[in-house]
Enzyme design. Structure first.
Site, PDB file in Angstrom:
ATOM      1  N   ILE A   1       5.275  40.684  49.531  1.00 54.47           N
ATOM      2  CA  ILE A   1       6.270  40.421  48.487  1.00 54.47           C
ATOM      3  C   ILE A   1       7.292  39.406  49.010  1.00 54.47           C
ATOM      4  O   ILE A   1       7.844  38.615  48.245  1.00 54.47           O
ATOM      5  CB  ILE A   1       6.991  41.738  48.077  1.00 54.47           C
ATOM      6  CG1 ILE A   1       5.981  42.816  47.650  1.00 54.47           C
ATOM      7  CG2 ILE A   1       8.032  41.490  46.978  1.00 54.47           C
ATOM      8  CD1 ILE A   1       5.146  42.505  46.441  1.00 54.47           C
TER       9      ILE A   1
ATOM     10  N   ASN B   1      15.975  48.075  57.985  1.00 58.58           N
ATOM     11  CA  ASN B   1      14.606  47.586  58.179  1.00 58.58           C
ATOM     12  C   ASN B   1      14.632  46.533  59.278  1.00 58.58           C
ATOM     13  O   ASN B   1      15.167  45.450  59.070  1.00 58.58           O
ATOM     14  CB  ASN B   1      14.104  46.999  56.851  1.00 58.58           C
ATOM     15  CG  ASN B   1      12.746  46.332  56.988  1.00 58.58           C
ATOM     16  OD1 ASN B   1      12.091  46.439  58.025  1.00 58.58           O
ATOM     17  ND2 ASN B   1      12.329  45.636  55.947  1.00 58.58           N
TER      18      ASN B   1
ATOM     19  N   THR C   1       3.297  53.902  48.733  1.00 53.93           N
ATOM     20  CA  THR C   1       2.202  53.362  47.915  1.00 53.93           C
ATOM     21  C   THR C   1       1.749  54.339  46.828  1.00 53.93           C
ATOM     22  O   THR C   1       1.350  53.908  45.739  1.00 53.93           O
ATOM     23  CB  THR C   1       1.035  52.965  48.852  1.00 53.93           C
ATOM     24  OG1 THR C   1       1.521  51.939  49.734  1.00 53.93           O
ATOM     25  CG2 THR C   1      -0.171  52.444  48.094  1.00 53.93           C
TER      26      THR C   1
ATOM     27  N   CYS D   1      11.799  42.435  60.589  1.00 52.96           N
ATOM     28  CA  CYS D   1      12.035  41.072  60.088  1.00 52.96           C
ATOM     29  C   CYS D   1      12.313  40.158  61.271  1.00 52.96           C
ATOM     30  O   CYS D   1      12.876  40.591  62.269  1.00 52.96           O
ATOM     31  CB  CYS D   1      13.267  40.995  59.196  1.00 52.96           C
ATOM     32  SG  CYS D   1      13.464  42.358  58.111  1.00 52.96           S
TER      33      CYS D   1
ATOM     34  N   LYS E   1      14.620  51.964  60.580  1.00 56.84           N
ATOM     35  CA  LYS E   1      13.206  52.025  60.198  1.00 56.84           C
ATOM     36  C   LYS E   1      12.384  51.166  61.141  1.00 56.84           C
ATOM     37  O   LYS E   1      12.543  49.944  61.186  1.00 56.84           O
ATOM     38  CB  LYS E   1      13.041  51.549  58.756  1.00 56.84           C
ATOM     39  CG  LYS E   1      11.602  51.601  58.283  1.00 56.84           C
ATOM     40  CD  LYS E   1      11.544  51.460  56.788  1.00 56.84           C
ATOM     41  CE  LYS E   1      10.124  51.453  56.272  1.00 56.84           C
ATOM     42  NZ  LYS E   1      10.103  51.332  54.816  1.00 56.84           N
TER      43      LYS E   1
ATOM     44  N   ASN F   1      18.457  50.327  51.664  1.00 56.72           N
ATOM     45  CA  ASN F   1      17.667  49.705  52.734  1.00 56.72           C
ATOM     46  C   ASN F   1      18.151  48.267  52.881  1.00 56.72           C
ATOM     47  O   ASN F   1      18.255  47.543  51.898  1.00 56.72           O
ATOM     48  CB  ASN F   1      16.184  49.775  52.343  1.00 56.72           C
ATOM     49  CG  ASN F   1      15.258  49.106  53.350  1.00 56.72           C
ATOM     50  OD1 ASN F   1      15.264  47.893  53.528  1.00 56.72           O
ATOM     51  ND2 ASN F   1      14.435  49.897  54.011  1.00 56.72           N
TER      52      ASN F   1
ATOM     53  N   ILE G   1       6.475  54.871  59.563  1.00 60.70           N
ATOM     54  CA  ILE G   1       6.349  53.479  59.978  1.00 60.70           C
ATOM     55  C   ILE G   1       6.482  52.526  58.789  1.00 60.70           C
ATOM     56  O   ILE G   1       6.283  52.948  57.647  1.00 60.70           O
ATOM     57  CB  ILE G   1       4.981  53.213  60.658  1.00 60.70           C
ATOM     58  CG1 ILE G   1       3.814  53.539  59.726  1.00 60.70           C
ATOM     59  CG2 ILE G   1       4.860  53.953  61.953  1.00 60.70           C
ATOM     60  CD1 ILE G   1       2.431  53.173  60.278  1.00 60.70           C
TER      61      ILE G   1
HETATM   62  C1  LIG Z   1       5.049  46.604  47.730  1.00 63.11           C
HETATM   63  C2  LIG Z   1       5.780  47.101  48.939  1.00 63.11           C
HETATM   64  C3  LIG Z   1       7.073  46.654  49.204  1.00 63.11           C
HETATM   65  C4  LIG Z   1       7.773  47.109  50.326  1.00 63.11           C
HETATM   66  N1  LIG Z   1       9.063  46.674  50.554  1.00 63.11           N
HETATM   67  C5  LIG Z   1       9.764  47.178  51.611  1.00 63.11           C
HETATM   68  C6  LIG Z   1      11.137  46.801  51.817  1.00 63.11           C
HETATM   69  O1  LIG Z   1      11.726  46.035  51.045  1.00 63.11           O
HETATM   70  N2  LIG Z   1      11.783  47.313  52.906  1.00 63.11           N
HETATM   71  C7  LIG Z   1      11.175  48.184  53.785  1.00 63.11           C
HETATM   72  O2  LIG Z   1      11.812  48.628  54.735  1.00 63.11           O
HETATM   73  N3  LIG Z   1       9.888  48.579  53.582  1.00 63.11           N
HETATM   74  C8  LIG Z   1       9.176  48.091  52.531  1.00 63.11           C
HETATM   75  N4  LIG Z   1       7.874  48.508  52.316  1.00 63.11           N
HETATM   76  C9  LIG Z   1       7.264  49.480  53.260  1.00 63.11           C
HETATM   77  C10 LIG Z   1       7.281  50.917  52.703  1.00 63.11           C
HETATM   78  O3  LIG Z   1       8.609  51.371  52.496  1.00 63.11           O
HETATM   79  C11 LIG Z   1       6.539  51.884  53.659  1.00 63.11           C
HETATM   80  O4  LIG Z   1       7.161  51.870  54.938  1.00 63.11           O
HETATM   81  C12 LIG Z   1       5.070  51.533  53.847  1.00 63.11           C
HETATM   82  O5  LIG Z   1       4.498  51.058  52.645  1.00 63.11           O
HETATM   83  C13 LIG Z   1       4.226  52.704  54.366  1.00 63.11           C
HETATM   84  O6  LIG Z   1       4.287  53.810  53.485  1.00 63.11           O
HETATM   85  P1  LIG Z   1       3.155  54.092  52.338  1.00 63.11           P
HETATM   86  O7  LIG Z   1       1.820  54.015  53.025  1.00 63.11           O
HETATM   87  O8  LIG Z   1       3.487  55.437  51.800  1.00 63.11           O
HETATM   88  O9  LIG Z   1       3.311  53.007  51.328  1.00 63.11           O
HETATM   89  C14 LIG Z   1       7.153  48.050  51.203  1.00 63.11           C
HETATM   90  C15 LIG Z   1       5.857  48.501  50.920  1.00 63.11           C
HETATM   91  C16 LIG Z   1       5.168  48.045  49.808  1.00 63.11           C
HETATM   92  C17 LIG Z   1       3.776  48.572  49.544  1.00 63.11           C
END
Ligand SMILES: Cc1cc2nc3c(=O)[nH]c(=O)nc-3n(C[C@H](O)[C@H](O)[C@H](O)COP(=O)(O)O)c2cc1C
Length: 299
Positions: free
Chosen positions: A68, A124, A263, A127, A162, A96, A188
Site C-alpha cells: 500500500i 511501526n 488480514t 520503515c 511494533k 499507529n 509481527i
Molecule cells: C493491507 C495492509 C496494510 C497494512 N498497513 C499497516 C500499517 O499502516 N502499519 C503497520 O504497522 N502495519 C500495517 N500492516 C501490518 C498488519 O498490521 C499486521 O502486522 C500484519 O498484516 C500481520 O497480521 P495478519 O496476518 O493478521 O494480517 C498492514 C497489513 C496489511 C495486510
C-alpha cells in the site's frame, strides 16, 4: 477477559491490526466496535501520503501480499476529522505512527499526545530511515533504540513498539526497545514476499515486492512471540494470521498478553469480535482467564 496492556485497560485481549481496519469507523456497519479490546488505526505520518500506485494487493495461498505504501491522511487530518467520531466509541483507540526520520516520529507522537481520545501509540518501526541511508529502523537495534527513545521523550502516552520480523534474532530487538522505554511490544509486521503474474511476465503488484500476511505467516509469528517472551519484561501483543480464537490462543499460550487480527478482517469484518468471543468461550469452558492463559505453553 480484561487485560492491562501498558496501562491501557482492554475489555478483552483482541485488537484490530493497523492498516487492515481503516480508521475503525468504516467498519461500524459490519461489526460491533464496542466489543473490541482496542482499535489500532491505519499508520499515521506527519504529512499525508498518497501511497504506492496500483495494483497494491494480490491474494496468495493462505494470505495476501500488499504494498500500500503507507497511504494515510496524516496526523493533523486524523485528529481533526476522524478522532471526534472515534471518541464516541467505548473502545480504546491506539494510533499507529511511522516516519521517514526520527524527528518525524517524535513530532507525530507529540501531536497525538495533546489530544483527547488517543489511548496509546503503536510505533511501526518497519520503515526506512531516509536520513540514515535507508536503513530500516526495525532491523537494527541501535536505530530501533534511537527512534523509540525519541518517541518516549515526546509523549506521556503508553508506547507499544511494533517489531519487524526481518531480523536474525528478535530477542535483541525486544531488549533494545525495552531499554529505550517502550511499555509493550507488538509483533509481527508483514514478511517481504513476491508474486509473479506469469501471463504478464511481470510482478503482480506495482511495487514488485510486498508484505506477506495472513495464515501463511502464523507459525513464524508464533515462533517469534515465543522467542520474544523468553526475554521480554513488558507485555507482548501477538500478530500474524489470526483468523479464529484457536489461532489467537496459540499466541497467548506462547506468551502474548493480547493479540491483533489483521488480514482476517478482509474476509470477515466481524472476525475480531468472533475471535474475542471464542477466547471467552474457551476460558469459560476451562475455568480460566485470558491473563492466566498467557504463557500457558511455557510452563
Ligand atoms: C493491507 C495492509 C496494510 C497494512 N498497513 C499497516 C500499517 O499502516 N502499519 C503497520 O504497522 N502495519 C500495517 N500492516 C501490518 C498488519 O498490521 C499486521 O502486522 C500484519 O498484516 C500481520 O497480521 P495478519 O496476518 O493478521 O494480517 C498492514 C497489513 C496489511 C495486510
Amino acid at each position: 477477559m480484561t487485560v492491562d496492556i501498558a496501562g491501557i485497560r482492554l475489555k478483552n485481549p483482541v485488537m484490530t491490526a493497523s492498516g487492515t481496519f481503516g480508521y475503525g469507523l468504516e467498519f461500524s456497519p459490519y461489526t460491533a466496535l464496542d466489543k473490541l479490546g482496542a482499535i489500532i488505526v491505519k499508520g499515521l505520518s506527519l504529512r499525508p501520503r498518497p501511497g504506492n500506485p496500483g495494483p497494491r494487493i494480490v491474494e496468495t495461498p493462505c494470505g495476501m501480499l500488499n504494498a500500500i505504501g503507507l497511504q494515510n491522511a496524516g496526523v493533523g487530518t486524523f485528529i481533526k476529522e476522524k478522532l471526534p467520531l472515534l471518541r464516541k466509541i467505548k473502545t480504546p483507540v491506539i494510533a499507529n505512527i511511522f516516519g521517514e526520520n526520527i524527528a518525524d516520529y517524535a513530532e507525530a507522537a507529540s501531536m497525538l499526545d495533546s489530544v483527547d481520545g488517543v489511548a496509546g501509540l503503536e510505533v511501526n518501526i518497519s520503515c526506512p530511515n531516509v536520513k540514515h541511508g535507508g536503513i530500516v529502523f526495525g532491523t537494527d537495534p541501535n536505530e530501533a533504540h534511537r527512534v523509540v527513545s525519541a518517541v518516549r521523550a515526546a509523549t506521556g502516552l503508553p508506547v507499544i513498539t511494533k517489531l519487524s520480523p526481518n531480523v536474525t534474532d528478535i530477542r535483541v530487538m525486544v531488549r533494545a526497545v525495552e531499554e529505550a522505554g517502550t511499555d509493550a511490544v507488538s509483533l509481527i509486521n508483514t514478511i517481504p514476499g513476491m508474486v509473479i503474474d506469469v501471463e504478464k511476465r511481470r510482478p503482480a503488484i506495482a511495487n514488485r515486492i510486498g508484505g506477506l500476511s495472513g495464515p501463511a505467516i502464523r507459525p513464524i509469528a508464533v515462533r517469534m512471540v515465543w522467542e520474544a517472551a523468553s526475554v521480554a519484561n513488558t507485555p507482548l501483543i501477538g500478530i500474524g494470521g489470526i483468523t479464529t480464537a484457536r489461532d489467537a490462543l496459540e499466541f497467548i499460550m506462547a506468551g502474548a498478553a493480547a493479540v491483533q487480527v489483521g488480514t482476517a478482517n478482509f474476509l470477515d469484518p466481524d472476525a475480531a469480535v468472533k475471535v474475542a468471543e471464542g477466547i471467552r468461550d474457551y476460558a469459560t469452558k476451562h475455568k480460566t482467564s485470558a491473563a492466566e492463559l498467557t504463557g500457558a505453553a511455557r510452563r
